[in-house]
Write a protein that holds these residues in place. Sequence first.
Motif, short mmCIF file in Angstrom:
data_model
loop_
_atom_site.label_atom_id
_atom_site.label_comp_id
_atom_site.label_asym_id
_atom_site.label_seq_id
_atom_site.Cartn_x
_atom_site.Cartn_y
_atom_site.Cartn_z
N VAL A 129 -38.76 26.54 46.63
CA VAL A 129 -37.88 25.80 45.72
C VAL A 129 -38.51 25.72 44.33
CG1 VAL A 129 -36.87 23.54 45.23
CG2 VAL A 129 -36.70 24.51 47.52
N GLY A 130 -39.82 25.49 44.28
CA GLY A 130 -40.51 25.41 43.00
C GLY A 130 -40.40 26.70 42.21
N LEU A 131 -40.57 27.83 42.89
CA LEU A 131 -40.45 29.12 42.21
C LEU A 131 -39.03 29.37 41.71
CD1 LEU A 131 -42.66 31.50 44.41
CD2 LEU A 131 -43.11 30.73 42.07
N MET A 132 -38.03 28.97 42.49
CA MET A 132 -36.65 29.15 42.05
C MET A 132 -36.35 28.29 40.83
SD MET A 132 -35.56 31.48 43.93
CE MET A 132 -35.84 32.30 45.48
N ILE A 133 -36.88 27.07 40.81
CA ILE A 133 -36.68 26.20 39.65
C ILE A 133 -37.37 26.78 38.42
CG2 ILE A 133 -37.25 23.93 38.68
CD1 ILE A 133 -36.83 22.78 41.50
N CYS A 134 -38.61 27.25 38.60
CA CYS A 134 -39.33 27.87 37.48
C CYS A 134 -38.59 29.09 36.95
CB CYS A 134 -40.74 28.28 37.93
SG CYS A 134 -41.85 26.90 38.28
N GLN A 135 -38.04 29.88 37.87
CA GLN A 135 -37.32 31.09 37.48
C GLN A 135 -36.11 30.78 36.62
OE1 GLN A 135 -34.51 33.19 40.15
NE2 GLN A 135 -36.00 34.88 40.14
N TYR A 162 -37.97 25.31 26.66
CA TYR A 162 -38.20 26.37 27.63
C TYR A 162 -39.68 26.75 27.69
CZ TYR A 162 -33.12 27.14 27.73
OH TYR A 162 -31.76 26.99 27.89
N ALA A 163 -40.38 26.69 26.57
CA ALA A 163 -41.82 26.99 26.56
C ALA A 163 -42.58 26.00 27.41
CB ALA A 163 -42.35 26.99 25.12
N VAL A 164 -42.22 24.72 27.31
CA VAL A 164 -42.88 23.69 28.12
C VAL A 164 -42.65 23.95 29.60
CG1 VAL A 164 -42.87 21.23 28.71
CG2 VAL A 164 -42.83 21.94 26.30
N ILE A 165 -41.42 24.28 29.97
CA ILE A 165 -41.11 24.56 31.38
C ILE A 165 -41.91 25.75 31.89
CG2 ILE A 165 -39.29 25.29 32.98
CD1 ILE A 165 -37.32 23.66 31.24
N ASN A 166 -42.03 26.80 31.08
CA ASN A 166 -42.80 27.97 31.50
C ASN A 166 -44.29 27.68 31.57
OD1 ASN A 166 -40.80 30.13 31.92
ND2 ASN A 166 -40.34 29.86 29.76
N ALA A 167 -44.79 26.77 30.73
CA ALA A 167 -46.19 26.35 30.83
C ALA A 167 -46.42 25.60 32.14
CB ALA A 167 -46.56 25.47 29.64
N LEU A 168 -45.47 24.74 32.51
CA LEU A 168 -45.56 24.03 33.79
C LEU A 168 -45.47 25.02 34.96
CD1 LEU A 168 -43.33 20.91 33.02
CD2 LEU A 168 -45.83 20.99 33.17
N ALA A 169 -44.69 26.09 34.78
CA ALA A 169 -44.59 27.11 35.83
C ALA A 169 -45.93 27.77 36.08
CB ALA A 169 -43.54 28.15 35.45
#
Length: 471
Positions: A276-282, A439-446
Motif C-alpha cells: 500500500v505504501g508503494l502504491m501511495i508513493c507511486q 509533490y517534491a515533499v511526497i517523493n522525498a518521503l517516498a
Amino acid sequence: MATREENSAHVEVRQPLVDGGLDHGSTGDQWMVYLSTFVAVCGSYEFGCCVGYSSPTQSAIREDLNLSLAEFSMFGSILTFGAMIGAITIGPITDLIGRKGALRMSSAICVAGWLAIYFSKGAWPLDIGRMAKGYGMGAFSYVVPVFIAEIAPKHLRGRLTALNQLMIVAGVSVSFVIGGSMADRGLICVVITGLIPCAVTFLGLFFIPESPRWLAKTGSQKDFEDALQKLRGKDADISQEAEEIQDYIATLDQLPKAKLLDLFERRYSRSVIISVGLMICQQLGGINGVCFYVSNILEQAGFSSSTGTIIYAVLQVVVTGIGAAIMDVAGRKPLILTSAAGLLLGCVLTAISFFLKVHQLSPEAVPILAVTGILVFIGSFSIGMGAVPWVVMSEIFPINIKGQAGSFATLVNWFGAWLCSYTFNFLMSWSSYGTFILYAVINALAILFVIVMVPETKGRTLEQIQASINK
C-alpha cells in the motif's frame, strides 16, 4: 510465519504460475503465443491511449463544450474512478467468463466510452464516456498481465510481460502525438487512439486459444489440452506441463478461501504496509497530474506543448524499455530509489521554473527549466516507480492471499490516481510552484519509506521473501 506444510505447497505450485510452465528442452512452435500476446497487449495499448487522451485535448474540449475548470477536472479524473470499479470487479468476472471473455467485454466497454465522448454535447455524456473508458482500462490492467502470464512458456514469460508495460506507455505516447495534432475530439483521433486497438483485441480473440490454466480450473479437460497444445506447437510434448498445471489447480483448491479481512492479520501487516505504501508513493508523487495535463503545464511555462509532448512521448517509451531490461540485474530497491530521487529532482526543477515565472525573474530560463523538469520527472518514473511497485506486490504475499491483496492494492492505487488527477488543476490554480513543491515533499518521503520498509527481492524465491516478511 508459514508452516512447513504451507511452504511445501507453495513450492509445489509456484513453478507453473510464476514461470508459465516448463519448456523441457524444446521451445516448440511459439507463433501462437506471440499472436495471443499481441492480441492481449492491444488492450494495454488501449489503456495507455485512455490515460493520454485528456492532456493534448484539454483546451479544445473546454472551448468546444464550454466546460469550466471544475467540469474538465471531473472529466479528466473520472477515468480513474471508473478504473477503480473495473479493477475490483474484473477478477470475479474473469474467473466466471474466462480471460478471453473478460478481454472482449473490456474492449466493448471502451468502444462505447469512446463513441460517447465523440458524440457528447455536454459535460454529463462526456463524463459517462470517460468513466466507461476508465472501467475498461481498469479491467485491462488486471486481465492482460494475467492472461500473458498464464499462456507464456518459461523462457518467454519475462519478455512478454515487459511488453505489457511498453504497450501502455506506447499508447500514452501515441495519444499525446495524435491528440496534439488533432487538438479536439476529431474522428481520426478517436479511431486511431481508441477504436482500432479495441477492434484488434475483440476480433483477434476469435483466433487465439483461451488460457489453459483457466480451462483446467473449470474442469474442461479436452479444451485445456487443446489450448496448451496450440500454444506450445503441434509437435511439442505437453504431458509434463499439463500434469504440473493440473497439480497446481488441485493444490490451489485445497487452500483456505481467503477473505479481504484476512489481510489485516498481524502476519500480513508488513506486506500490506509495503504494498500500500508503494502504491501511495507511486500515485501521490504527481504522475497522473503531469501525465494528464502535461500540455497545459508546458503552455503555462511558455514552452511549445506540441514539441514537449512529442519528446515526452518518445522518452517514456525508451526509458520504460530500459527499466524492464535491467530490473533483474539492478534489483528492485536500487531502481525505485533512483526513480524516486529523479522524481524529486524533476519536481524541484519544475517548481523553480514556475517560481521564476510568477516573480518575473530570468524569463528566458523558465521554459527550459520547465521542460527539463518534466522530462526528468517522466524519465525517472518510467525507470522504476512505474513498474517496480507492481513487481514487489506480486512477490511479497503468499499465494493463498495474493488475489485479495492484489485487489486491495489495486484499489488503493486507482484511488490515489483519481485523487492526484482531480486535484491537480485546483492545486495549479492555487500555486503553480507550490504544487510541485508539494509533490517534491511526497517523493522525498517516498525515498525514506523505501529505505526503511522495502526489502530487496532480487534473486530470492517467493518462499524466502514471504518467510522473511510475514513472520
